[in-house]
Design a protein around this motif. Structure first.
Motif, PDB file in Angstrom:
ATOM      1  N   GLU A  44       0.843  -1.192   0.000  1.00 18.85           N
ATOM      2  CA  GLU A  44       0.000   0.000   0.000  1.00 18.85           C
ATOM      3  C   GLU A  44       0.875   1.236   0.000  1.00 18.85           C
ATOM      4  O   GLU A  44       1.826   1.357   0.741  1.00 18.85           O
ATOM      5  N   GLY A  45       0.529   2.179  -0.796  1.00 20.13           N
ATOM      6  CA  GLY A  45       1.285   3.416  -0.929  1.00 20.13           C
ATOM      7  C   GLY A  45       0.516   4.411  -1.726  1.00 20.13           C
ATOM      8  O   GLY A  45      -0.681   4.288  -1.950  1.00 20.13           O
ATOM      9  N   ALA A  46       1.183   5.429  -2.170  1.00 19.25           N
ATOM     10  CA  ALA A  46       0.546   6.487  -2.951  1.00 19.25           C
ATOM     11  C   ALA A  46       0.111   5.934  -4.284  1.00 19.25           C
ATOM     12  O   ALA A  46       0.763   5.106  -4.874  1.00 19.25           O
ATOM     13  N   PRO A  47      -1.028   6.415  -4.800  1.00 21.01           N
ATOM     14  CA  PRO A  47      -1.490   5.903  -6.079  1.00 21.01           C
ATOM     15  C   PRO A  47      -0.571   6.252  -7.214  1.00 21.01           C
ATOM     16  O   PRO A  47      -0.580   5.616  -8.239  1.00 21.01           O
ATOM     17  N   ARG A  55       2.599   5.896  -7.585  1.00 20.17           N
ATOM     18  CA  ARG A  55       3.945   5.326  -7.547  1.00 20.17           C
ATOM     19  C   ARG A  55       4.415   4.957  -8.928  1.00 20.17           C
ATOM     20  O   ARG A  55       5.535   5.214  -9.300  1.00 20.17           O
ATOM     21  N   LYS A  97      -6.320   8.593  -6.727  1.00 19.61           N
ATOM     22  CA  LYS A  97      -6.304   9.038  -5.329  1.00 19.61           C
ATOM     23  C   LYS A  97      -7.713   9.305  -4.819  1.00 19.61           C
ATOM     24  O   LYS A  97      -8.075   8.933  -3.694  1.00 19.61           O
ATOM     25  N   SER A 124      -5.213   1.918  -4.156  1.00 20.50           N
ATOM     26  CA  SER A 124      -3.843   1.829  -3.634  1.00 20.50           C
ATOM     27  C   SER A 124      -3.183   0.586  -4.219  1.00 20.50           C
ATOM     28  O   SER A 124      -3.815  -0.456  -4.391  1.00 20.50           O
ATOM     29  N   TRP A 125      -1.903   0.741  -4.521  1.00 19.99           N
ATOM     30  CA  TRP A 125      -1.140  -0.370  -5.075  1.00 19.99           C
ATOM     31  C   TRP A 125      -0.736  -1.327  -3.953  1.00 19.99           C
ATOM     32  O   TRP A 125      -0.427  -0.905  -2.830  1.00 19.99           O
ATOM     33  N   LYS A 126      -0.725  -2.615  -4.239  1.00 11.83           N
ATOM     34  CA  LYS A 126      -0.349  -3.640  -3.262  1.00 11.83           C
ATOM     35  C   LYS A 126       0.821  -4.438  -3.797  1.00 11.83           C
ATOM     36  O   LYS A 126       1.148  -4.384  -4.971  1.00 11.83           O
TER      37      LYS A 126
END
Length: 418
Positions: free
Chosen positions: A4-7, A9, A146, A151-153
């Motif tokens: 999970e992080g910023a969309p 990335r 966003k 969210s990326w996994k």
């Protein structure tokens, strides 16, 4: 999937272009376009944006290569407006008749409101393709992701089992004896896996005879059910009975022919109805066409006659025109010859008239006479001078001769005196 992080990335490469562009900078927009296409698919752009406007899905390098500037620019404006709306900002869908400069300025103002830098002129977006177009759409797609909470996994890679290395023999070393051994082994394996029908019939017949012999006895099973199930599972693969069919057998061909005939008959029943219906419709249409043609011919018969008479008159007029045009061309040729002769006569007349009225030759003659008089006077003077000089030389010569004569006479007299 990813951690999970910023969309954005995956799209961080499109935010700040590198300060020093290397040899691969020319291919950067292709990578950016592929990332943009992945983000658009995550946002379901085909169902929400393209179907509404009856547009085709984008290719991998749609905005990276120039193909149709007008179509690409309209697609850019449509996707930009949809992404801005997807990001939670109200934005009016642009139309094809809108001013391109106004649409581009509105899109860039929305992009700046998201905090994205815009360090290129707006005219770069008018072509509808290029690195700037991919950058704008990529930034808007990140903002839309966003806003939707995507969210990326971390990606989950499947576990791969190590395969056992098989020792392969070289086909060139295959001999005839080895081939016969392989064929014999395959035949023996097939014979072990299949049960002959004759043997099965004999066993069934003996079991039936034993059953008839023991009909009066009471049957009691002393076998455990679990052991029976295990035995069934063990011998079940060997109980498969297969009948080997020969494709060259005429019975199989006959069966296939009957199957094909039945299929053709069933298909023909369905198709014949459609064909009959189509035949009836075509017949009715042809009858309508024939009736309408007869009606139109009857209604327009007098017009056709008038048209034919007008055609005949037109052909006669064309013949007369051709005959008259032939005489006209001959007369035009004669007129051109007469005109040329007249022009020559006029030119000669003008030359003679100019020579008669022109006083320049007379002036030249007078000047020549004056020059001749002057030259005559000069010649007379020179002749006079020459005569005077000649006279002087004659007089001098005469005086010299007289002096010489006197000089020769005197000495003779003196000599005679002595």
């Amino acid at each position: 999937m990813a951690e999970e992080g910023a969309p954005g990335r995956r799209g961080e490469r499109g935010e700040e272009p590198p300060a020093e562009r290397g040899p691969g900078a020319a291919f950067h927009m292709f990578v950016l376009m592929e990332d943009l296409l992945d983000k658009l698919k995550l946002l379901s752009y085909e169902e929400e944006a393209l179907r509404r406007h009856n547009m085709r899905p984008l290719s991998r390098h749609y905005f990276a290569l120039p193909t149709n500037p007008g179509e690409q620019f309209f697609m850019f404006c449509t996707l930009a407006a949809w992404l801005i709306s997807k990001a939670g900002r109200p934005f009016e869908q642009p139309q094809e008749c809108d001013d391109p400069n106004a649409v581009i300025s509105n899109v860039l103002s929305e992009l700046r409101s998201f905090g994205r830098p815009v360090d290129f002129p707006p005219s770069k977006l008018k072509t509808g393709c290029g690195e700037q177009v991919c950058y704008v759409l990529d930034c808007l797609a990140e903002e839309a992701l966003k806003h939707t909470g995507f969210s990326w996994k971390r990606p989950a890679y499947p576990t791969e089992e190590p395969e056992e290395e098989e020792i392969t023999e070289d086909d060139a070393e295959l001999t005839l004896s080895r081939l016969e051994e392989d064929i014999a082994e395959e035949e023996s394996d097939n014979e072990e896996n299949y049960i002959d029908l004759n043997v099965l019939k004999a066993q069934t017949y003996r079991s039936n005879m034993n059953d008839t012999a023991k009909q009066e006895e009471i049957l009691q099973s002393t076998t455990d059910a679990a052991e029976w199930n295990l035995e069934v599972e063990r011998v079940l693969p060997q109980l498969k009975v297969t009948v080997r069919t020969d494709n060259k057998d005429w019975r199989i061909h006959v069966d296939q022919m009957h199957q094909h005939k039945n299929g053709i008959d069933s298909s023909l029943k369905e198709t014949r109805g459609y064909l009959d219906k189509l035949h009836n419709e075509i017949s009715r249409t042809l009858e309508k066409i024939n009736s309408r043609e007869k009606y139109i011919n009857n209604q327009l018969e007098h017009l056709v006659q008038e048209y034919r008479s007008a055609q005949a008159l037109l052909s006669e007029a064309k013949e007369k025109y051709q005959e008259g045009s032939g005489g006209v061309t001959e007369r035009i040729r004669v007129l051109s010859e007469i005109t040329e002769a007249l022009e020559k006569v006029k030119q000669e007349t003008e030359e003679k008239g100019s020579s008669m009225t022109d006083g320049a030759p007379l002036v030249k003659i007078k000047q020549a006479l004056t020059k001749l008089r002057q030259e005559t006077i000069q010649m007379d003077i020179q002749i006079g001078v020459m005569e005077h000089t000649l006279l002087q030389s004659k007089l001098k010569e005469k005086s010299n001769m007289t002096r010489d004569m006197h000089a020769t006479v005197i000495p003779e007299a003196t000599v005679g005196a002595y």
